[in-house]
Design a protein around this motif. Structure first.
Motif, PDB file in Angstrom:
ATOM      1  N   PRO A 117      -1.778   4.577   4.777  1.00 19.43           N
ATOM      2  CA  PRO A 117      -3.034   3.878   4.456  1.00 19.43           C
ATOM      3  C   PRO A 117      -2.831   2.370   4.523  1.00 19.43           C
ATOM      4  O   PRO A 117      -1.781   1.853   4.125  1.00 19.43           O
ATOM      5  CB  PRO A 117      -3.336   4.343   3.024  1.00 19.43           C
ATOM      6  N   THR A 118      -3.805   1.680   5.030  1.00 22.95           N
ATOM      7  CA  THR A 118      -3.672   0.246   5.265  1.00 22.95           C
ATOM      8  C   THR A 118      -3.552  -0.522   3.953  1.00 22.95           C
ATOM      9  O   THR A 118      -4.468  -0.543   3.155  1.00 22.95           O
ATOM     10  CB  THR A 118      -4.883  -0.279   6.059  1.00 22.95           C
ATOM     11  N   PHE A 119      -2.377  -1.104   3.693  1.00 22.93           N
ATOM     12  CA  PHE A 119      -2.227  -2.085   2.611  1.00 22.93           C
ATOM     13  C   PHE A 119      -1.056  -3.012   2.923  1.00 22.93           C
ATOM     14  O   PHE A 119      -0.326  -3.454   2.065  1.00 22.93           O
ATOM     15  CB  PHE A 119      -2.077  -1.434   1.226  1.00 22.93           C
ATOM     16  N   ASN A 120      -0.879  -3.273   4.223  1.00 28.21           N
ATOM     17  CA  ASN A 120      -0.025  -4.357   4.733  1.00 28.21           C
ATOM     18  C   ASN A 120       1.453  -4.033   4.904  1.00 28.21           C
ATOM     19  O   ASN A 120       2.138  -4.763   5.608  1.00 28.21           O
ATOM     20  CB  ASN A 120      -0.140  -5.628   3.876  1.00 28.21           C
ATOM     21  N   GLU A 121       1.994  -2.959   4.300  1.00 25.89           N
ATOM     22  CA  GLU A 121       3.442  -2.774   4.406  1.00 25.89           C
ATOM     23  C   GLU A 121       3.873  -2.455   5.836  1.00 25.89           C
ATOM     24  O   GLU A 121       4.893  -2.971   6.306  1.00 25.89           O
ATOM     25  CB  GLU A 121       3.933  -1.680   3.461  1.00 25.89           C
ATOM     26  N   GLU A 163       6.279  -6.739  11.943  1.00 25.32           N
ATOM     27  CA  GLU A 163       6.572  -8.170  12.098  1.00 25.32           C
ATOM     28  C   GLU A 163       8.049  -8.453  11.833  1.00 25.32           C
ATOM     29  O   GLU A 163       8.683  -9.249  12.543  1.00 25.32           O
ATOM     30  CB  GLU A 163       5.702  -8.983  11.139  1.00 25.32           C
ATOM     31  N   ILE A 164       8.604  -7.795  10.821  1.00 24.38           N
ATOM     32  CA  ILE A 164      10.021  -7.967  10.508  1.00 24.38           C
ATOM     33  C   ILE A 164      10.880  -7.424  11.649  1.00 24.38           C
ATOM     34  O   ILE A 164      11.864  -8.056  12.062  1.00 24.38           O
ATOM     35  CB  ILE A 164      10.370  -7.264   9.177  1.00 24.38           C
ATOM     36  N   PHE A 203      10.139 -14.368   5.695  1.00 19.62           N
ATOM     37  CA  PHE A 203       9.864 -13.257   4.786  1.00 19.62           C
ATOM     38  C   PHE A 203      10.538 -13.498   3.432  1.00 19.62           C
ATOM     39  O   PHE A 203      11.758 -13.481   3.319  1.00 19.62           O
ATOM     40  CB  PHE A 203      10.333 -11.941   5.406  1.00 19.62           C
ATOM     41  N   ASP A 204       9.712 -13.734   2.415  1.00 24.94           N
ATOM     42  CA  ASP A 204      10.194 -14.073   1.073  1.00 24.94           C
ATOM     43  C   ASP A 204      10.144 -12.845   0.184  1.00 24.94           C
ATOM     44  O   ASP A 204       9.071 -12.276  -0.049  1.00 24.94           O
ATOM     45  CB  ASP A 204       9.317 -15.182   0.480  1.00 24.94           C
ATOM     46  N   ASN A 205      11.304 -12.429  -0.323  1.00 27.84           N
ATOM     47  CA  ASN A 205      11.361 -11.312  -1.268  1.00 27.84           C
ATOM     48  C   ASN A 205      11.985 -11.753  -2.585  1.00 27.84           C
ATOM     49  O   ASN A 205      12.664 -10.966  -3.253  1.00 27.84           O
ATOM     50  CB  ASN A 205      12.156 -10.140  -0.679  1.00 27.84           C
ATOM     51  N   SER A 206      11.753 -12.996  -2.961  1.00 30.91           N
ATOM     52  CA  SER A 206      12.258 -13.491  -4.238  1.00 30.91           C
ATOM     53  C   SER A 206      11.629 -12.712  -5.382  1.00 30.91           C
ATOM     54  O   SER A 206      10.643 -11.981  -5.200  1.00 30.91           O
ATOM     55  CB  SER A 206      11.933 -14.973  -4.394  1.00 30.91           C
ATOM     56  N   LEU A 207      12.192 -12.874  -6.583  1.00 34.13           N
ATOM     57  CA  LEU A 207      11.667 -12.131  -7.734  1.00 34.13           C
ATOM     58  C   LEU A 207      10.201 -12.463  -8.006  1.00 34.13           C
ATOM     59  O   LEU A 207       9.414 -11.589  -8.381  1.00 34.13           O
ATOM     60  CB  LEU A 207      12.512 -12.416  -8.973  1.00 34.13           C
ATOM     61  N   GLU A 208       9.808 -13.705  -7.824  1.00 33.06           N
ATOM     62  CA  GLU A 208       8.410 -14.077  -8.038  1.00 33.06           C
ATOM     63  C   GLU A 208       7.496 -13.256  -7.125  1.00 33.06           C
ATOM     64  O   GLU A 208       6.471 -12.722  -7.565  1.00 33.06           O
ATOM     65  CB  GLU A 208       8.207 -15.564  -7.780  1.00 33.06           C
ATOM     66  N   ILE A 240      16.581   1.207   9.467  1.00 33.25           N
ATOM     67  CA  ILE A 240      15.167   1.571   9.551  1.00 33.25           C
ATOM     68  C   ILE A 240      14.488   1.291   8.207  1.00 33.25           C
ATOM     69  O   ILE A 240      15.132   0.891   7.240  1.00 33.25           O
ATOM     70  CB  ILE A 240      14.967   3.053   9.943  1.00 33.25           C
ATOM     71  N   ASP A 241      13.159   1.527   8.157  1.00 27.11           N
ATOM     72  CA  ASP A 241      12.347   1.308   6.942  1.00 27.11           C
ATOM     73  C   ASP A 241      12.526  -0.117   6.424  1.00 27.11           C
ATOM     74  O   ASP A 241      13.010  -0.356   5.315  1.00 27.11           O
ATOM     75  CB  ASP A 241      12.689   2.329   5.853  1.00 27.11           C
ATOM     76  N   LEU A 242      12.055  -1.068   7.220  1.00 27.87           N
ATOM     77  CA  LEU A 242      12.327  -2.488   6.975  1.00 27.87           C
ATOM     78  C   LEU A 242      11.163  -3.234   6.332  1.00 27.87           C
ATOM     79  O   LEU A 242      11.180  -4.464   6.273  1.00 27.87           O
ATOM     80  CB  LEU A 242      12.707  -3.153   8.300  1.00 27.87           C
ATOM     81  N   GLY A 243      10.160  -2.512   5.835  1.00 25.32           N
ATOM     82  CA  GLY A 243       8.966  -3.173   5.330  1.00 25.32           C
ATOM     83  C   GLY A 243       9.163  -4.027   4.100  1.00 25.32           C
ATOM     84  O   GLY A 243       8.303  -4.845   3.771  1.00 25.32           O
TER      85      GLY A 243
END
Length: 257
Positions: A47-51, A57-58, A126-131, A200-203
């Motif tokens: 379902p579309t929610f950006n992941e 893109e990644i 691609f920012d995956n910081s805690l914030e 794989i599974d890089l979202g």
């Protein structure tokens, strides 16, 4: 999902191919293998929610940086995202071979983390910081995307909001930022010829503290081998001492994803 519901141009791409459901791993997407005597593709539908949009893109950003799938097709259509990609060669690190050869699997897992950390983050978007992760966790909670039935047995929190409040109030200091996979577990890492052959599974990939991947790898080692016996060997291959406070924190954080 039946192929009749796919976008028309995707149906053309897959016309005449055989397919089967792939149910290995913990992905929230439906994953299907499409193949014929010449090629093998994997199709993720969610379902579309950006992941999935973020995942493709990644993958494109990682081309020529890491061994990752190549995007064949992506489209958002009628409330669903469709991502078609090439196959990664080799075996998952949760295959029977690696489950029977845990010391080899542990070495490869450490090698994979080193490969990820070797990527320059200077121009990584691609920012995956805690914030960022805590904002995404709040979104998941508010949209009923948190599956408490999948929580660890030793999770001491009764509700997602109670866990989120704890995570907000007990953030560890983020240090040693690096490119991280984000869901670094055995089904997402492949090996061929005694070396890492793909991810794989890089979202959920992006810049984060190195313990984002280390913590989930520790959890995955325990789950897949049913013991803590290989944790010391894992850290020996990494060449660092474990920070158990961060390991516990990042495992708890992942409960909201």
């Amino acid at each position: 999902m039946d192929i009749q519901h796919y976008p028309s141009d995707l149906k053309v791409l897959l016309n005449g191919m055989f397919h089967e459901l792939d149910n290995i791993g913990r992905s929230t997407a439906g994953v299907y293998r499409y193949y014929n005597d010449k090629v093998s593709y994997y199709l993720k539908i969610q379902p579309t929610f950006n992941e999935l949009e973020k995942e493709h893109e990644i993958m494109e950003w990682l081309q020529h940086k890491l061994p990752v799938p190549r995007k064949i097709y992506f489209k958002s259509y009628d409330g669903f995202d469709y991502l078609l990609m090439t196959k990664i060669e080799g075996e998952m690190l949760c295959s029977d071979y690696f489950l029977n050869n845990p010391e080899e699997a542990v070495r490869l897992l450490a090698d994979g983390i080193k490969m990820l950390q070797s990527i320059s983050i200077e121009d990584c978007p691609f920012d995956n910081s805690l914030e960022t992760k805590l904002k995404e966790a709040l979104y998941n909670m508010e949209n009923n995307l948190v599956d408490m039935s999948d929580w660890e047995e030793n999770n001491r929190f009764d509700t997602p909001i109670e866990l989120l409040e704890y995570l907000r109030n007990n953030k560890p200091k983020e240090s040693t930022p690096a490119f991280t996979h984000g869901d670094y577990c055995l089904p997402n890492i492949f090996s061929k010829d005694n070396k890492i052959s793909g991810f794989i599974d890089l979202g959920r990939s992006g810049i984060a503290d190195i313990y984002q991947d280390i913590a989930l790898c520790v959890r995955s080692l325990k789950h897949n081998f049913g013991t803590d016996d290989y944790i010391d060997l894992f850290f020996k291959h990494l060449g660092i001492q474990p920070n158990w406070e961060k390991i516990e924190y990042y495992i708890l954080l992942d409960e909201l994803f």
